[in-house]
Scaffold this active site. Structure first.
Site, PDB file in Angstrom:
ATOM      1  N   ASP A 129      14.107  -4.306  -4.593  1.00 20.34           N
ATOM      2  CA  ASP A 129      12.672  -4.378  -4.888  1.00 20.34           C
ATOM      3  C   ASP A 129      12.204  -5.796  -4.574  1.00 20.34           C
ATOM      4  O   ASP A 129      12.493  -6.744  -5.311  1.00 20.34           O
ATOM      5  CB  ASP A 129      12.406  -4.045  -6.358  1.00 20.34           C
ATOM      6  CG  ASP A 129      10.920  -4.059  -6.703  1.00 20.34           C
ATOM      7  OD1 ASP A 129      10.105  -4.438  -5.832  1.00 20.34           O
ATOM      8  OD2 ASP A 129      10.569  -3.691  -7.846  1.00 20.34           O
ATOM      9  N   HIS A 172       7.689  -6.094  -6.490  1.00 22.50           N
ATOM     10  CA  HIS A 172       7.358  -6.437  -7.871  1.00 22.50           C
ATOM     11  C   HIS A 172       8.032  -7.755  -8.262  1.00 22.50           C
ATOM     12  O   HIS A 172       8.804  -8.322  -7.488  1.00 22.50           O
ATOM     13  CB  HIS A 172       7.789  -5.308  -8.812  1.00 22.50           C
ATOM     14  CG  HIS A 172       7.134  -4.001  -8.484  1.00 22.50           C
ATOM     15  ND1 HIS A 172       7.746  -3.049  -7.698  1.00 22.50           N
ATOM     16  CD2 HIS A 172       5.917  -3.505  -8.824  1.00 22.50           C
ATOM     17  CE1 HIS A 172       6.939  -2.004  -7.558  1.00 22.50           C
ATOM     18  NE2 HIS A 172       5.825  -2.257  -8.221  1.00 22.50           N
ATOM     19  N   SER A 231       1.100  -0.540  -9.636  1.00 27.84           N
ATOM     20  CA  SER A 231       2.259  -1.037 -10.385  1.00 27.84           C
ATOM     21  C   SER A 231       2.315  -2.567 -10.444  1.00 27.84           C
ATOM     22  O   SER A 231       2.932  -3.122 -11.347  1.00 27.84           O
ATOM     23  CB  SER A 231       3.558  -0.495  -9.786  1.00 27.84           C
ATOM     24  OG  SER A 231       3.648  -0.815  -8.400  1.00 27.84           O
TER      25      SER A 231
END
Length: 423
Positions: A399, A402, A150
């Site tokens: 998060d 990312h 990702s």
């Protein structure tokens, strides 16, 4: 008669002297005219050696490479973040592709925007701002592949957003789960693919859309994932990466036989070899495949990028509340990230040594240190749309792995383009 002859002689001498002086004068004028006309030097500059040089006009892109810098000696990966009043090339609203909603931080309500106004500055040289038009022109009739997990998807979306300021890409393919995708820039016949292969080797993964696993991953360390190897011969440029997924609980197989595990229960009677064993073994096969391939493309291996979870991890309350970059002495890479990076560096160095010390078109992108000092660039709680609208004290998942788009990950493209141009 004698006096008359001397007068004539003197006259002739005077005439000759005048001619010589005239010739010198005319020659001097001609030289001055030539210098002014063709050398772009003013009369004052010639007559006054003490005159101060004109003021230097610095363009908006002050990162143009100075003429006294040797590019091949510059370490683009060692430097610091400096303020950038220009900000990002694109905005959360201008991107021509659908950015993963979890990385669309501004749209999701992140209240601060200062994290957008920084740029990467190598210590030993200047780094030009990414030029999307130049990139598209250089990549006419070429194909790119971002192979990995990702974070790789995060990176490809960053590049697509930047390039969309020149031309909107057209999505031409996606797999059933929308994890692997392909886009085309029609005017340039440029193809950019995101190839989902988080382990780079064959794996049976049992987890839901939230990333919650229901069983251990079955990982075949000696079998490369043909999702990317089948595409490899036709790729002009590729960025291969992995890392974080090897921290998951897994059963390891070699020669179709279970040989060990990571995080498996003691009752399983399988030796816990540790994730570093699996990563080292898998990367050895990946590196050997790239080195022995017949591809003429430029292949990059990107080191894994550290996360910035504090006071916990992904699933147990970890957060990242910084709003500005930090200095190197204010942050330390986590042990697991060090282990992953050490494996990556050692395997790359090994295969280069086996290639005779010349990597050729196989290059390492070591962005670990560059992004280690950007704990401010993650979505944090703003991975979801306006998470605090209903309750300012709501507990939400953060998060810190990312990157926001736009955000620090955009500047990876500055470095990559500079490497390509100078190669």
């Amino acid at each position: 008669m004698k006096l008359k002859w001397e007068s004539i002689s003197t006259l002739h001498q005077n005439i000759f002297l005048v001619k010589v002086l005239a010739a010198i004068f005319i020659t001097g004028l001609a030289f001055r005219f030539y210098a002014v006309r063709f050398g772009q030097v003013s009369v004052n500059e010639i007559s006054d050696p003490q005159i101060s040089p004109p003021s230097v006009i610095i363009s908006e892109n002050e990162d143009l490479l100075p003429i006294d810098i040797e590019v091949e000696k510059c370490d683009l990966f060692t430097g610091k973040w400096i303020r950038d009043p220009l900000g990002p090339i694109y905005t959360n609203g201008s991107c021509g592709v659908v950015v993963d909603s979890h990385q669309n931080c501004i749209t999701n309500g992140r209240p601060d925007s200062g994290f957008l106004y920084w740029k990467w500055k190598p210590n030993d040289c200047s780094l030009p701002r990414f030029d999307p038009l130049r990139f598209l022109q250089l990549m006419r009739n070429k194909s790119w592949a971002f192979i990995g997990d990702s974070i790789s998807r995060n990176h490809v979306e960053s590049l697509l957003c930047i390039l969309s300021t020149v031309e909107k890409p057209v999505e031409v393919y996606h797999d059933e789960e929308y994890r692997s995708k392909r886009w085309v820039f029609p005017s340039y016949n440029l193809t950019i693919s995101n190839v989902w292969s988080p382990f780079l080797v064959q794996a049976a993964i049992f987890e839901d859309s939230r990333g919650v696993s229901s069983a251990a991953v079955q990982l075949h360390l000696d079998r490369l994932d043909n999702t990317w190897t089948d595409l490899f011969p036709g790729i002009d440029y590729a960025i291969i990466s992995s890392g974080e997924w090897f921290l998951k609980t897994a059963i390891y197989h070699e020669n179709a036989t279970p040989v060990g595990c990571h995080g498996c229960p003691q009752s399983s009677n399988i030796t816990d070899l540790g994730f570093d064993y699996a990563y080292n073994t898998s990367l050895r096969h990946v590196m050997d495949f790239v080195a022995s391939s017949s591809t003429k493309g430029m292949i990059f291996f990107r080191t894994s990028i550290p996360d910035h979870f504090e006071n916990g991890e992904w699933h147990n309350g970890g957060t990242c509340k910084k709003t500005e970059p930090v200095n190197e002495d204010e942050v330390e890479m986590k042990v697991v990230n060090k282990i992953l990076r050490d494996v990556e560096i050692s395997q790359f160095q090994r295969v280069v040594a086996e290639m005779g010390g010349e990597a050729g078109n196989f290059k390492l992108l070591d962005f670990a240190g560059m992004l280690l000092t950007r704990p401010d660039g993650h979505p944090g709680p703003y991975r979801e749309f306006r998470p605090f609208d209903k309750d300012k004290n709501a507990k939400v998942q953060n998060d810190c792995l990312h990157w926001c788009l736009p955000g620090p990950i955009d500047h990876l493209n500055d470095v990559i383009l500079e490497i390509i141009v100078n190669s």
